[in-house]
Design a protein around this motif. Structure first.
Motif, short mmCIF file in Angstrom:
data_model
loop_
_atom_site.label_atom_id
_atom_site.label_comp_id
_atom_site.label_asym_id
_atom_site.label_seq_id
_atom_site.Cartn_x
_atom_site.Cartn_y
_atom_site.Cartn_z
N ARG A 1 1.08 -0.93 -0.09
CA ARG A 1 0.03 0.10 0.26
C ARG A 1 0.59 1.59 0.47
NH1 ARG A 1 -3.08 -2.73 -2.26
NH2 ARG A 1 -4.88 -3.68 -1.24
N GLY A 2 1.96 0.97 -0.42
CA GLY A 2 3.16 2.02 -0.67
C GLY A 2 2.48 3.38 -1.32
N LEU A 3 1.92 3.67 -2.44
CA LEU A 3 1.30 4.34 -4.16
C LEU A 3 0.28 5.13 -2.60
CD1 LEU A 3 1.68 3.07 -7.14
CD2 LEU A 3 2.74 4.76 -5.54
N THR A 4 -0.73 3.98 -2.09
CA THR A 4 -1.80 4.12 -1.02
C THR A 4 -0.89 5.63 -0.49
OG1 THR A 4 -2.66 2.67 -2.10
CG2 THR A 4 -4.14 4.13 -0.15
N GLN A 5 -0.50 5.60 0.55
CA GLN A 5 0.45 6.47 1.79
C GLN A 5 1.09 7.29 1.28
OE1 GLN A 5 3.11 3.66 3.93
NE2 GLN A 5 1.46 2.05 4.52
N LEU A 6 1.54 7.43 -0.41
CA LEU A 6 1.65 8.54 -1.05
C LEU A 6 0.63 9.52 -1.39
CD1 LEU A 6 4.61 9.92 -1.71
CD2 LEU A 6 4.37 8.35 -3.95
N PHE A 7 -0.16 8.71 -1.94
CA PHE A 7 -1.50 9.50 -2.41
C PHE A 7 -2.11 10.59 -1.12
CE2 PHE A 7 1.40 8.41 -6.12
CZ PHE A 7 1.32 9.46 -7.65
N GLY A 8 -2.48 9.92 -0.08
CA GLY A 8 -3.28 9.90 0.03
C GLY A 8 -4.40 8.87 1.15
N PRO B 1 -6.53 5.32 -2.38
CA PRO B 1 -6.21 4.38 -3.23
C PRO B 1 -6.61 5.04 -4.73
CG PRO B 1 -8.15 3.49 -2.02
CD PRO B 1 -7.85 4.77 -0.91
N TYR B 2 -7.59 5.92 -4.13
CA TYR B 2 -8.85 6.53 -5.90
C TYR B 2 -7.41 7.80 -6.23
CZ TYR B 2 -12.81 4.66 -4.77
OH TYR B 2 -14.02 3.85 -4.84
N MET B 3 -6.71 7.85 -5.81
CA MET B 3 -5.69 8.83 -5.92
C MET B 3 -4.27 8.09 -6.50
SD MET B 3 -4.81 11.98 -6.95
CE MET B 3 -6.46 13.01 -6.31
N ALA B 4 -4.06 7.62 -5.61
CA ALA B 4 -2.98 6.57 -6.05
C ALA B 4 -3.40 5.89 -7.32
CB ALA B 4 -2.86 5.94 -4.87
N CYS B 5 -4.42 5.00 -7.58
CA CYS B 5 -4.79 4.92 -8.92
C CYS B 5 -4.95 5.73 -10.05
CB CYS B 5 -6.03 4.21 -8.44
SG CYS B 5 -6.67 2.81 -9.42
N TYR B 6 -5.21 6.43 -9.71
CA TYR B 6 -5.79 7.68 -10.84
C TYR B 6 -3.80 7.96 -11.34
CZ TYR B 6 -10.59 8.23 -9.33
OH TYR B 6 -12.02 7.99 -9.43
N SER B 7 -3.38 8.81 -10.45
CA SER B 7 -1.67 8.64 -10.73
C SER B 7 -1.25 7.74 -10.66
CB SER B 7 -0.73 8.58 -9.17
OG SER B 7 -1.26 10.06 -8.74
N ASP C 1 -8.27 -2.52 -8.75
CA ASP C 1 -7.97 -4.08 -7.91
C ASP C 1 -6.58 -3.93 -7.41
OD1 ASP C 1 -8.83 -5.28 -11.01
OD2 ASP C 1 -10.56 -5.20 -9.99
N TYR C 2 -5.46 -4.28 -7.29
CA TYR C 2 -4.46 -4.08 -7.38
C TYR C 2 -4.52 -2.90 -5.99
CZ TYR C 2 -2.76 -7.39 -10.58
OH TYR C 2 -2.28 -7.88 -11.37
N PHE C 3 -5.34 -1.83 -5.76
CA PHE C 3 -5.69 -1.33 -4.76
C PHE C 3 -6.41 -0.99 -3.41
CE2 PHE C 3 -3.49 0.73 -8.50
CZ PHE C 3 -2.62 1.92 -7.67
N GLY C 4 -7.09 -2.10 -4.25
CA GLY C 4 -8.19 -2.42 -2.81
C GLY C 4 -9.59 -1.98 -3.55
#
Length: 234
Positions: free
Chosen positions: A76-83, A85-91, A156-159
């Motif tokens: 969940r590294g990108l999720t933590q970085l972008f605050g 799951p949605y913003m991380a997935c969009y990025s 899916d990978y972001f939950g």
């Protein structure tokens, strides 16, 4: 008696067919007309730098997004970085789109850098290529509309899981329509430009997607299987 004779006769003729030419081991391949392949080799330089760059771009893209998405699922590294799951997935999705734009650019540059093939330079091949591009675009666009942004770009990978499996068009016509539609686009572009190197690169695209499917399919199924088990235990 007659049936045995007829049976024996049918076996005789069947063996004759199977033994025709002594089997493939006795075929004289030196008599094959290799002029088409020899002609093709004159138009495709596999060592040319722009071709190599295109191949690297093609192979890198699915490798990159599979590695990053699995890392995200595990940490969940990108999720933590972008605050979230949605913003991380969009990025990640935007980055994948940019990589695909560069891949398309590198393929176009490689096609322009190598000669056309007279065998492909006719109206029938051109319209066949245009038809492939239209079909490919139909698959790609309809897949995106059916899955949405997060469904398309590894949500899916972001939950970010879908409520149920998408079974409508184009998924009721072909598996992985996004990948095969993209492959059809590149093949159609190559045919419309009478580019043999474009055909080779389209084959590389198809192969890279085929390998990606082998890794992505079971992993995604496992994600949904785990969700199903969690729901049962609630």
């Amino acid at each position: 008696m007659l049936s045995r004779l007829m049976s024996g006769e049918s076996v005789f003729y069947r063996n004759q067919v199977l033994d025709c030419c002594g089997g493939l081991n006795n075929v004289d391949y030196s008599q094959m007309d290799m002029s088409v392949l020899a002609d093709l080799s004159r138009f495709v330089d596999l060592t040319e730098s722009r071709f190599c760059v295109a191949v690297i771009a093609i192979i890198f893209n699915p490798f990159f997004w599979n590695v990053v998405a699995r890392w995200e699922h595990r940490t969940r590294g990108l999720t933590q970085l972008f605050g979230g799951p949605y913003m991380a997935c969009y990025s990640l999705g935007v980055l994948i789109l940019l990589l695909n734009v560069y891949r398309s650019h590198s393929i176009t540059v490689a096609m322009k850098g190598q000669p056309q093939w007279e065998l492909l330079d006719n109206v029938q091949v051109y319209y066949a290529g245009a038809s492939l591009m239209a079909l490919g675009l139909l698959f790609v666009i309809s897949s995106f509309l059916a899955l949405g942004f997060t469904g398309t770009f590894l949500g899916d990978y972001f939950g970010i899981l879908m409520d149920k499996k998408v079974t409508g068009f184009p998924f009721n016509v072909i598996d992985n329509p996004m990948y095969w539609g993209s492959t059809a686009n590149y093949l159609g572009l190559a045919l419309m430009n009478a580019s043999p190197v474009g055909v080779v690169l389209a084959a590389v695209v198809g192969l890279s997607y085929r390998i990606a499917i082998v890794y992505e399919g079971p992993f995604t199924e496992e994600i949904y299987r785990q969700r199903s088990q969690r729901c049962k235990h609630k």
